[in-house]
Scaffold this active site. Structure first.
Site, PDB file in Angstrom:
ATOM      1  N   TYR A  93      -1.673  -0.567  10.984  1.00  0.00           N
ATOM      2  CA  TYR A  93      -1.846  -1.237   9.685  1.00  0.00           C
ATOM      3  C   TYR A  93      -0.653  -0.937   8.775  1.00  0.00           C
ATOM      4  CZ  TYR A  93      -3.285  -1.641   4.772  1.00  0.00           C
ATOM      5  OH  TYR A  93      -3.312  -1.907   3.418  1.00  0.00           O
ATOM      6  N   THR A 131       0.827  -1.199   0.000  1.00  0.00           N
ATOM      7  CA  THR A 131       0.000   0.000   0.000  1.00  0.00           C
ATOM      8  C   THR A 131       0.867   1.258   0.000  1.00  0.00           C
ATOM      9  OG1 THR A 131      -1.439   1.274   1.479  1.00  0.00           O
ATOM     10  CG2 THR A 131      -0.111  -0.399   2.513  1.00  0.00           C
ATOM     11  N   ASP A 132       0.277   2.373  -0.455  1.00  0.00           N
ATOM     12  CA  ASP A 132       0.996   3.654  -0.365  1.00  0.00           C
ATOM     13  C   ASP A 132       1.065   4.162   1.082  1.00  0.00           C
ATOM     14  OD1 ASP A 132      -1.684   4.363  -0.071  1.00  0.00           O
ATOM     15  OD2 ASP A 132      -1.690   5.881  -1.654  1.00  0.00           O
ATOM     16  N   GLU A 133       0.270   3.526   1.980  1.00  0.00           N
ATOM     17  CA  GLU A 133       0.234   4.025   3.365  1.00  0.00           C
ATOM     18  C   GLU A 133       1.563   3.817   4.094  1.00  0.00           C
ATOM     19  OE1 GLU A 133      -3.436   3.387   5.465  1.00  0.00           O
ATOM     20  OE2 GLU A 133      -4.539   3.109   3.604  1.00  0.00           O
ATOM     21  N   LYS A 193       2.320  -3.472   7.273  1.00  0.00           N
ATOM     22  CA  LYS A 193       2.592  -3.671   5.846  1.00  0.00           C
ATOM     23  C   LYS A 193       4.046  -3.296   5.521  1.00  0.00           C
ATOM     24  CE  LYS A 193       0.101  -4.707   2.963  1.00  0.00           C
ATOM     25  NZ  LYS A 193      -0.354  -6.039   2.426  1.00  0.00           N
TER      26      LYS A 193
HETATM   27  P1  NAD Z   1      -9.680  -7.411   2.496  1.00  0.00           P
HETATM   28  O1  NAD Z   1      -9.646  -7.124   3.958  1.00  0.00           O
HETATM   29  O2  NAD Z   1     -10.925  -7.135   1.718  1.00  0.00           O
HETATM   30  O3  NAD Z   1      -9.314  -8.947   2.231  1.00  0.00           O
HETATM   31  C1  NAD Z   1      -8.304  -9.604   2.934  1.00  0.00           C
HETATM   32  C2  NAD Z   1      -8.467 -11.108   2.688  1.00  0.00           C
HETATM   33  O4  NAD Z   1      -7.398 -11.778   3.377  1.00  0.00           O
HETATM   34  C3  NAD Z   1      -9.779 -11.668   3.237  1.00  0.00           C
HETATM   35  O5  NAD Z   1     -10.354 -12.533   2.293  1.00  0.00           O
HETATM   36  C4  NAD Z   1      -9.340 -12.434   4.482  1.00  0.00           C
HETATM   37  O6  NAD Z   1     -10.186 -13.539   4.784  1.00  0.00           O
HETATM   38  C5  NAD Z   1      -7.937 -12.882   4.089  1.00  0.00           C
HETATM   39  N1  NAD Z   1      -7.080 -13.146   5.252  1.00  0.00           N
HETATM   40  C6  NAD Z   1      -6.899 -12.326   6.327  1.00  0.00           C
HETATM   41  N2  NAD Z   1      -6.063 -12.917   7.211  1.00  0.00           N
HETATM   42  C7  NAD Z   1      -5.681 -14.094   6.656  1.00  0.00           C
HETATM   43  C8  NAD Z   1      -4.800 -15.140   7.069  1.00  0.00           C
HETATM   44  N3  NAD Z   1      -4.132 -15.074   8.227  1.00  0.00           N
HETATM   45  N4  NAD Z   1      -4.636 -16.204   6.253  1.00  0.00           N
HETATM   46  C9  NAD Z   1      -5.305 -16.287   5.084  1.00  0.00           C
HETATM   47  N5  NAD Z   1      -6.165 -15.339   4.646  1.00  0.00           N
HETATM   48  C10 NAD Z   1      -6.335 -14.257   5.423  1.00  0.00           C
HETATM   49  O7  NAD Z   1      -8.445  -6.615   1.897  1.00  0.00           O
HETATM   50  P2  NAD Z   1      -8.282  -5.861   0.496  1.00  0.00           P
HETATM   51  O8  NAD Z   1      -8.802  -4.490   0.609  1.00  0.00           O
HETATM   52  O9  NAD Z   1      -8.758  -6.760  -0.579  1.00  0.00           O
HETATM   53  O10 NAD Z   1      -6.691  -5.754   0.416  1.00  0.00           O
HETATM   54  C11 NAD Z   1      -5.918  -6.814  -0.153  1.00  0.00           C
HETATM   55  C12 NAD Z   1      -4.451  -6.445  -0.087  1.00  0.00           C
HETATM   56  O11 NAD Z   1      -4.226  -5.253  -0.818  1.00  0.00           O
HETATM   57  C13 NAD Z   1      -3.942  -6.178   1.323  1.00  0.00           C
HETATM   58  O12 NAD Z   1      -2.669  -6.743   1.442  1.00  0.00           O
HETATM   59  C14 NAD Z   1      -3.892  -4.666   1.421  1.00  0.00           C
HETATM   60  O13 NAD Z   1      -2.874  -4.256   2.304  1.00  0.00           O
HETATM   61  C15 NAD Z   1      -3.558  -4.303  -0.004  1.00  0.00           C
HETATM   62  N6  NAD Z   1      -4.027  -2.963  -0.443  1.00  0.00           N
HETATM   63  C16 NAD Z   1      -5.324  -2.623  -0.266  1.00  0.00           C
HETATM   64  C17 NAD Z   1      -5.777  -1.390  -0.730  1.00  0.00           C
HETATM   65  C18 NAD Z   1      -7.239  -0.977  -0.594  1.00  0.00           C
HETATM   66  O14 NAD Z   1      -7.574   0.158  -0.932  1.00  0.00           O
HETATM   67  N7  NAD Z   1      -8.128  -1.851  -0.143  1.00  0.00           N
HETATM   68  C19 NAD Z   1      -4.886  -0.507  -1.357  1.00  0.00           C
HETATM   69  C20 NAD Z   1      -3.540  -0.906  -1.511  1.00  0.00           C
HETATM   70  C21 NAD Z   1      -3.134  -2.146  -1.061  1.00  0.00           C
HETATM   71  P1  TYD Z   2     -10.672   4.051   4.394  1.00  0.00           P
HETATM   72  O1  TYD Z   2     -11.657   3.646   3.348  1.00  0.00           O
HETATM   73  O2  TYD Z   2     -10.787   3.437   5.753  1.00  0.00           O
HETATM   74  O3  TYD Z   2      -9.229   3.837   3.761  1.00  0.00           O
HETATM   75  P2  TYD Z   2      -7.769   4.304   4.323  1.00  0.00           P
HETATM   76  O4  TYD Z   2      -7.883   4.673   5.752  1.00  0.00           O
HETATM   77  O5  TYD Z   2      -6.981   3.045   4.134  1.00  0.00           O
HETATM   78  O6  TYD Z   2      -7.329   5.422   3.440  1.00  0.00           O
HETATM   79  O7  TYD Z   2     -10.760   5.626   4.574  1.00  0.00           O
HETATM   80  C1  TYD Z   2     -10.572   6.505   3.487  1.00  0.00           C
HETATM   81  C2  TYD Z   2     -10.601   7.913   4.039  1.00  0.00           C
HETATM   82  O8  TYD Z   2     -11.932   8.170   4.527  1.00  0.00           O
HETATM   83  C3  TYD Z   2      -9.690   8.109   5.232  1.00  0.00           C
HETATM   84  O9  TYD Z   2      -9.137   9.438   5.166  1.00  0.00           O
HETATM   85  C4  TYD Z   2     -10.603   8.003   6.433  1.00  0.00           C
HETATM   86  C5  TYD Z   2     -11.912   8.524   5.914  1.00  0.00           C
HETATM   87  N1  TYD Z   2     -13.130   7.908   6.509  1.00  0.00           N
HETATM   88  C6  TYD Z   2     -14.129   8.732   7.033  1.00  0.00           C
HETATM   89  O10 TYD Z   2     -14.025   9.974   7.030  1.00  0.00           O
HETATM   90  N2  TYD Z   2     -15.236   8.149   7.567  1.00  0.00           N
HETATM   91  C7  TYD Z   2     -15.388   6.784   7.618  1.00  0.00           C
HETATM   92  O11 TYD Z   2     -16.422   6.287   8.136  1.00  0.00           O
HETATM   93  C8  TYD Z   2     -14.360   5.960   7.058  1.00  0.00           C
HETATM   94  C9  TYD Z   2     -14.465   4.457   7.079  1.00  0.00           C
HETATM   95  C10 TYD Z   2     -13.246   6.576   6.510  1.00  0.00           C
END
Ligand code: NAD
Ligand code: TYD
Length: 380
Positions: free
Chosen positions: A162, A136-138, A166
């Protein structure tokens, strides 16, 4: 032809990636490993279940023997590692699960990959192989409003548990390349949105809260900025890295689409209001949505206490992946957000089941409440 392990393939991005990959490379063998936490949902993989070249295994990435045996028995040559605890707010309330899955889990996968791919000698190991870490960019921390966007050279400065977990995982991935020669790549992507996203993240949360007439919580002043990318573009970016990326390198993936949270929320309010105003079938389906009685969803906007350590701004400079691998996002935010809203409107059962716990009860009835390593396969 690849034989690919997708960890976390029942979650939001993982499931989108499974569908993308099976569409794009139908001959490839795909194995999903997912422990089905609250965020994992087998319904996300319905299309793939029972199909040839696809296997789902319910198991934990921390289970070294399970992962190592899978890599060897299934002759897997590629791991795309999505499995994670992924929600910042949950990491603030309970960081332990983030350390366990994101750090210990990633390290377990790396150890298993090293054992299966490097330690058995040339006869036993696939060549080439690839461990792709989905990050992630975080990990880069927070930008001021005028700072240049993150690049692959930006130093890591994670602020939430988080992001820190990562970052630690990314460092371990890098170390396994530098020390043992494991063939790795890493992508650092911005905020994703699209189908199958759990309604705890901003966009789906706002959407379902509008439909249910519930408050839309805006943290702090709502001016925090994120760079939003449609999930399928993230999948295409990872594909580019797997096909042409250089081993040992990191690639930042962004949408060139910086928006403040309040802009996002107001846009979703307006789009849902417009859809409801023009559809006689939506109004009776969602009677608690303000637009069902001619009002605006914006009246639900509620400013709440800020998230602790809330990063002010994320932004990605995507020049490396564009210039080296030819990647640019295909979906504009204007079209992606409409597709996303339409998906949630068409999949009401999906989001109601993940929110009301009935999906959880069904999973527990299938596997037992804590059968974390049960193995399920269409082949029995
Ligand atoms: P998500 O929370 O929707 O899905 C995570 C999945 O991992 C779930 O299916 C969960 O059951 C599985 N999981 C969790 N713990 C586990 C374990 N110990 N063993 C096996 N499976 C396990 O997450 P997401 O939003 O789809 O993100 C997927 C990946 O992409 C993550 O690594 C996250 O850091 C990265 N990412 C997410 C975003 C975003 O905006 N959502 C952006 C950049 C990177
Ligand atoms: P989120 O979807 O949780 O992603 P991330 O924290 O990984 O960027 O949140 C996106 C942005 O929205 C973040 O700045 C937090 C804000 N946010 C709210 O203002 N209200 C909410 O209920 C949630 C879930 C997020």
């Amino acid at each position: 032809m690849r034989r690919i392990l997708i960890t976390g393939g029942a979650g939001f991005i993982g499931a989108n990636f499974v569908h993308y990959w099976r569409r794009t490379y139908p001959a490839d063998h795909v194995v999903v490993l997912d422990s089905l936490t609250y965020a994992g949902n087998l319904a996300n993989l319905q299309e793939a279940q029972g199909q040839p070249n696809f296997r789902f295994i319910r198991g934990d990435i921390r289970d070294y023997e399970l992962v190592r045996n899978l890599l060897i028995e299934e002759r897997l040559d590629t791991i795309v590692h999505f499995a994670a605890e992924s929600h910042v707010d949950r990491s603030i309330l309970g960081p332990d699960a983030f350390v366990e899955t994101n750090i210990v889990g990633t390290h377990t996968l790396l150890k298993a990959a090293k054992s299966a791919w490097l330690d058995r000698g040339p006869a036993g190991a696939p060549s080439p192989h690839r461990f792709h870490q989905v990050s992630t960019d975080e990990v880069f921390g927070s930008l001021s409003p005028v700072a240049p966007p993150f690049t692959e050279e930006t130093p890591y400065a994670p602020n939430s548990p988080y992001a820190a977990s990562k970052a630690a995982a990314d460092h371990l991935v890098r170390a396994y390349h530098q020390t043992y020669g494991l063939e790795v790549t890493i992508s650092n992507c911005s905020n994703n949105y699209g189908p199958y996203q759990f309604p705890e993240k901003l966009i789906p949360l706002v959407l379902v809260n509008i439909l249910e007439g519930r408050p839309l919580p805006i943290y702090g002043d709502g001016r925090n900025i994120r760079d939003w990318l449609y999930v399928e573009d993230h999948c295409r970016g990872i594909d580019c890295i797997l096909q042409q990326g250089r081993v040992g390198e990191c690639y930042a993936i962004g949408g060139d689409n910086e928006k403040s949270n309040i802009e996002i929320v107001e846009l979703v309010c307006r789009l849902v209001d417009e859809k409801m105003a023009s559809s006689a079938t939506l109004r009776p389906r969602f009677p608690r949505a303000p637009a069902a009685s001619g009002r605006s969803a914006k009246e639900l906007i509620t400013y709440v206490k800020d998230r602790p350590g809330h990063d002010r701004r994320y932004a990605i400079d995507g020049r490396k992946i564009k210039q080296a691998l030819g990647f640019t996002a295909a979906e504009s935010f204007a079209t992606g957000i409409v597709k996303t809203i339409d998906w949630y409107l068409a999949n009401e059962i999906w989001w109601r089941q993940v929110m009301d716990g009935s999906y959880r009860q069904w999973i527990d009835s299938q596997y037992g409440p804590r059968a974390e390593s049960a193995v399920v396969s269409p082949r029995g």
